[in-house]
Design a protein around this motif. Structure first.
Motif, PDB file in Angstrom:
ATOM      1  N   GLN B   7       0.952  -1.185  -0.021  1.00 52.46           N
ATOM      2  CA  GLN B   7      -0.064  -0.028  -0.163  1.00 52.46           C
ATOM      3  C   GLN B   7       0.852   1.276   0.038  1.00 52.46           C
ATOM      4  O   GLN B   7       1.711   1.328   0.890  1.00 52.46           O
ATOM      5  N   GLY B   9       0.355   5.640  -0.248  1.00 55.77           N
ATOM      6  CA  GLY B   9      -0.568   6.464   0.195  1.00 55.77           C
ATOM      7  C   GLY B   9      -1.373   6.679  -1.373  1.00 55.77           C
ATOM      8  O   GLY B   9      -0.660   7.301  -2.253  1.00 55.77           O
ATOM      9  N   SER B  11      -3.170   4.297  -2.857  1.00 58.36           N
ATOM     10  CA  SER B  11      -3.517   2.874  -3.461  1.00 58.36           C
ATOM     11  C   SER B  11      -4.889   2.750  -3.104  1.00 58.36           C
ATOM     12  O   SER B  11      -5.437   3.139  -1.976  1.00 58.36           O
ATOM     13  N   ASP B  14      -6.066  -2.026  -3.385  1.00 59.00           N
ATOM     14  CA  ASP B  14      -5.133  -2.954  -2.431  1.00 59.00           C
ATOM     15  C   ASP B  14      -6.036  -4.086  -1.815  1.00 59.00           C
ATOM     16  O   ASP B  14      -5.690  -5.231  -1.645  1.00 59.00           O
ATOM     17  N   TRP B  32       2.189  -1.689   4.376  1.00 58.06           N
ATOM     18  CA  TRP B  32       2.271  -0.507   4.205  1.00 58.06           C
ATOM     19  C   TRP B  32       3.807  -0.183   3.923  1.00 58.06           C
ATOM     20  O   TRP B  32       4.747  -0.514   4.473  1.00 58.06           O
ATOM     21  N   HIS B  33       3.804   0.569   2.607  1.00 57.00           N
ATOM     22  CA  HIS B  33       5.417   0.920   2.063  1.00 57.00           C
ATOM     23  C   HIS B  33       6.239   1.272   2.984  1.00 57.00           C
ATOM     24  O   HIS B  33       7.392   0.570   2.848  1.00 57.00           O
ATOM     25  N   GLU B  34       6.067   2.017   4.065  1.00 58.80           N
ATOM     26  CA  GLU B  34       7.003   2.455   5.061  1.00 58.80           C
ATOM     27  C   GLU B  34       7.518   1.412   5.913  1.00 58.80           C
ATOM     28  O   GLU B  34       8.444   1.580   6.734  1.00 58.80           O
ATOM     29  N   ASP B  35       6.836   0.304   6.130  1.00 59.80           N
ATOM     30  CA  ASP B  35       7.340  -0.780   6.908  1.00 59.80           C
ATOM     31  C   ASP B  35       8.084  -1.638   6.197  1.00 59.80           C
ATOM     32  O   ASP B  35       8.774  -2.726   6.841  1.00 59.80           O
ATOM     33  N   SER B  51      -1.385   6.494  -6.519  1.00 61.23           N
ATOM     34  CA  SER B  51      -0.281   6.607  -5.461  1.00 61.23           C
ATOM     35  C   SER B  51       0.167   8.177  -5.430  1.00 61.23           C
ATOM     36  O   SER B  51       0.435   8.650  -6.811  1.00 61.23           O
TER      37      SER B  51
END
Lengths: 83, 225
Positions: B7, B9, B11, B14, B32-35, B51
């Motif tokens: 995911q 921001g 998306s 998903d 989540w992409h930041e994870d 996105s």
């Protein structure tokens, strides 16, 4: 270090269809303007400090290569001015 | 055995993708992409959506986010990666796949059902189909016109890396059946490995029987193998 503004102009390569430019051209014609062709481009102005104009130009060129332009469809031009 | 649906921001396909994969009994999680990419990811989906608001070019920002370095690394080691719609734009922007998806010939957002001809049925994404089979998927995009220089496209075609082309219901590839002006009607392509693929049409939207047709299951089943 000197303060520069690097201007990066990104445009579609010759031969790549630009539907937005074509739509804009048709709208201008509808408004009664006489024109032969219209090309659109994105212009980015990047303020930066650099040791020389060449350094500023190189850094802006790399920005174009890595993000501002997509080399598959775009050409770009960089120009630099002291701020 | 867990497929990661990444995911960003903006998306918005998903969870549809997770549901479609779950229906096929494929273990899936949203990431989540930041994870960062989970170490045990056995497959990766770059889902559809908008996105980063399609800023600059559709997919351009997500393609430069740190998780994409991990996705590229996983792809190079053979992990299956599928980019759908905005995910396809991200795939091309990040050089996972060749070419670019840019503004539709109509200069409009187009949301409609299209027919696709299976061009290469010898890939994980298409081996549930026959070569030449016609399937029906929805599209929903403003920037789906496939562009690539002629020489590169010839190479891709010679190497059988075109997965799907837009066609009419009889499988004829015609200009009228090309919804967005894609070069040679290309709707989906393979990366350097056939385990990496992107396509603009949405297989996850035609995978749940409750919704109707299930043509899309064939593509998603690649993650179950």
């Amino acid at each position: 270090m000197t303060a520069y503004t690097a201007t990066v102009e990104v445009r579609l390569k010759h031969g790549v269809l630009d539907p937005e430019a074509e739509t804009t051209e048709r709208a201008l014609e509808r408004l009664g303007f006489d024109l032969e062709d219209l090309r659109a481009a994105d212009r980015f102005e990047v303020d930066m400090d650099a040791a020389s104009a060449d350094d500023a130009r190189e850094r802006a060129g790399e920005m174009a290569e890595r993000l501002l332009a997509n080399p598959t469809i775009h050409d770009y031009e960089v120009s630099v001015e002291e701020r | 055995m867990t497929v990661s649906v990444i995911q960003f921001g903006g998306s918005n396909c998903d969870r549809d993708t997770v549901q479609a994969l779950a229906h096929l009994d494929i273990d899936t999680e949203l990431v989540w992409h930041e994870d960062g990419l989970p170490a045990d990811a056995t497959g990766i989906v770059l889902p559809g959506g908008f996105s980063y608001g399609d800023y600059l070019r559709a997919g351009a920002m997500a393609a430069r986010s740190p998780i994409m370095d991990e996705v590229r690394e996983a792809a190079e080691s053979g992990t299956p990666v599928l980019g759908i719609c905005n995910g396809a734009q991200i795939g091309c922007e990040s050089s996972l796949t060749p070419g670019a998806f840019t503004t539709n010939e109509s200069a409009r957002f187009q949301c409609e059902h299209v027919h696709l001809r299976v061009e290469n049925a010898d890939t994980p994404w298409t081996d549930h189909f026959e070569e030449g089979e016609v399937v029906e998927f929805p599209i929903a995009h403003g920037e789906g016109r496939y562009e690539i220089d002629d020489a590169r496209l010839e190479e891709l075609e010679a190497d059988d890396r075109v997965l799907f082309r837009y066609c009419d219901e009889d499988g004829e590839v015609t200009p009228e059946a090309n919804p967005n002006g894609s070069k040679h009607s290309v709707a989906g392509v393979l990366g350097e490995r056939d385990t990496v693929a992107v396509l603009m049409p949405h297989p996850e939207r035609v995978s749940l029987p409750d919704i109707g047709a299930t043509d899309g299951q064939g593509v998603l089943r690649a993650f179950g193998e």
